[in-house]
Design a protein around this motif. Structure first.
Motif, PDB file in Angstrom:
ATOM      1  N   THR A 289       0.837  -1.211   0.000  1.00 43.28           N
ATOM      2  CA  THR A 289       0.000   0.000   0.000  1.00 43.28           C
ATOM      3  C   THR A 289       0.872   1.263   0.000  1.00 43.28           C
ATOM      4  O   THR A 289       0.493   2.274  -0.551  1.00 43.28           O
ATOM      5  CB  THR A 289      -0.950   0.041   1.222  1.00 43.28           C
ATOM      6  OG1 THR A 289      -0.204  -0.319   2.371  1.00 43.28           O
ATOM      7  CG2 THR A 289      -2.117  -0.888   1.048  1.00 43.28           C
TER       8      THR A 289
ATOM      9  N   ASP B 148       1.073   4.315  -3.486  1.00 42.71           N
ATOM     10  CA  ASP B 148       0.843   5.754  -3.449  1.00 42.71           C
ATOM     11  C   ASP B 148       1.293   6.411  -4.743  1.00 42.71           C
ATOM     12  O   ASP B 148       2.391   6.175  -5.227  1.00 42.71           O
ATOM     13  CB  ASP B 148       1.605   6.352  -2.259  1.00 42.71           C
ATOM     14  CG  ASP B 148       1.158   7.758  -1.953  1.00 42.71           C
ATOM     15  OD1 ASP B 148       1.807   8.693  -2.454  1.00 42.71           O
ATOM     16  OD2 ASP B 148       0.161   7.916  -1.226  1.00 42.71           O
TER      17      ASP B 148
ATOM     18  N   GLY C  54      -0.993  -8.599  -1.460  1.00 46.03           N
ATOM     19  CA  GLY C  54      -1.510  -7.349  -2.007  1.00 46.03           C
ATOM     20  C   GLY C  54      -1.977  -7.472  -3.442  1.00 46.03           C
ATOM     21  O   GLY C  54      -2.539  -8.488  -3.825  1.00 46.03           O
TER      22      GLY C  54
END
Ligand code: C2E
Ligand code: MG
Ligand code: MG
Ligand code: MG
Length: 279
Positions: free
Chosen positions: A150, A154, A181
């Motif tokens: 995560t 970005d 993920g």
């Protein structure tokens, strides 16, 4: 808004919602107060080099010892701390504390600290990392920051810039929970990490042929890219044997050592270094 949807809707949802909101507010208030009250603790879990069987460092894992709630695991409070912004001062505390503890460890042993996306985005992150190193006297190359995908998802440049800046100082970046993920491989191209930690859900299921193939492939990927691969959640000799056979570099899990208090881990690390020097 609930009111305009009609009385029944209002009556049906309001009491439950209210209790949830109140419980959540209470949790936030307790959490805010917990930092000045020094209710947070760090445990440390050893990480082993599989080929040499030597302990190479430890990961700091946060706990909240609440007088009201008991011992709260990080998965129950870190997400809330992130939402209310408390993770920034809390994360700073953890970094400083972890480095201070690691300063007393034998030479060369690494300290791994988990950091969340919110911290890195805060703008003060690089400064607080550098300050924790200076304060503790721990050299940059002994600090490892564990981030998740995560963080790399970005879109803004600030995150990658900050990570690059820290990496240039010699700090190592590890990609935690690898495989859980989204498009892990894309992020490896976007930012060069030093370590991949294979999520423990894969190790738990390693008896499965397909899972074994995935783990084998990730280990090979790490070798090809020059990235250290660590297997998380190693609980059995059979799992460790599989990883050794596949030349996985590092292992972490209850089989090697459970998360322990600073004093216990210090003893373990010293014993481990003494053993490897005498042997
Ligand atoms: P993580 O970084 O992936 O940490 C590994 C988790 O697996 C830890 O859970 C550890 O206690 C657990 N574990 C280790 N070996 C085994 C094993 O053999 N079997 C099983 N079943 N579990 C094992 P923990 O301590 O509850 O932490 C959960 C997560 O909370 C961490 O996952 C990390 O993402 C987060 N966290 C912990 N401390 C911090 C912190 O200081 N800052 C931030 N931002 N996140 C933290
Ligand atoms: Mg971690
Ligand atoms: Mg993990
Ligand atoms: Mg995790």
């Amino acid at each position: 808004r609930a009111k305009s949807e009609g009385r029944n809707v209002y009556r049906f949802f309001e009491p439950g919602m209210d209790a949830m909101v109140r419980a959540r507010r209470a949790l936030e208030t307790d959490l805010e107060a917990a930092l000045p009250r020094r209710e947070f603790e760090l445990d440390f879990q050893p990480i082993m080099n599989i080929a040499s069987s030597e302990i190479v460092g430890a990961e700091a894992l946060m706990r909240w010892r609440s007088p009201i709630r008991g011992l709260v695991p990080p998965d129950d409070f870190i997400p809330v701390a992130e939402e209310i912004g408390l993770i920034v001062p809390l994360g700073e505390w953890a970094l400083r504390k972890a480095c201070t503890v690691a300063a007393g460890w034998p030479r060369g042993l690494r300290i791994a600290v988990n950091v969340s996306a919110v911290q890195i985005k805060s703008g003060t992150f690089a400064r607080s990392v550098i300050s924790a190193l200076a304060f503790s006297g721990v050299p940059a190359d002994r600090l490892e920051l564990e981030i998740t995908e995560t963080v790399l998802m970005d879109e803004s440049d600030t995150v990658l810039k900050t990570l690059r800046q820290l990496r240039n100082l010699g700090i190592r970046i590890a990609l935690d929970d690898f495989g859980t993920g989204y498009s892990s491989l894309g992020y490896l191209r976007r930012f060069p990490v030093d370590k991949i930690k294979i999520d423990r859900s894969f190790i738990r299921d390693i008896d499965n042929r397909d899972t074994a193939a995935i783990v084998r492939t990730v280990i090979g990927l790490g070798a090809q890219l020059g990235i250290t691969v660590t297997a998380e959640g190693v609980e059995t000799e059979a799992q460790l044997e599989f990883l050794r056979k596949e030349s996985c570099v590092e292992a972490q899990g209850y089989l090697i050592g459970v998360p322990s208090k600073a004093t216990d881990i210090q003893r373990l690390l010293k014993a481990s270094v003494a053993l490897s020097q005498s042997g």
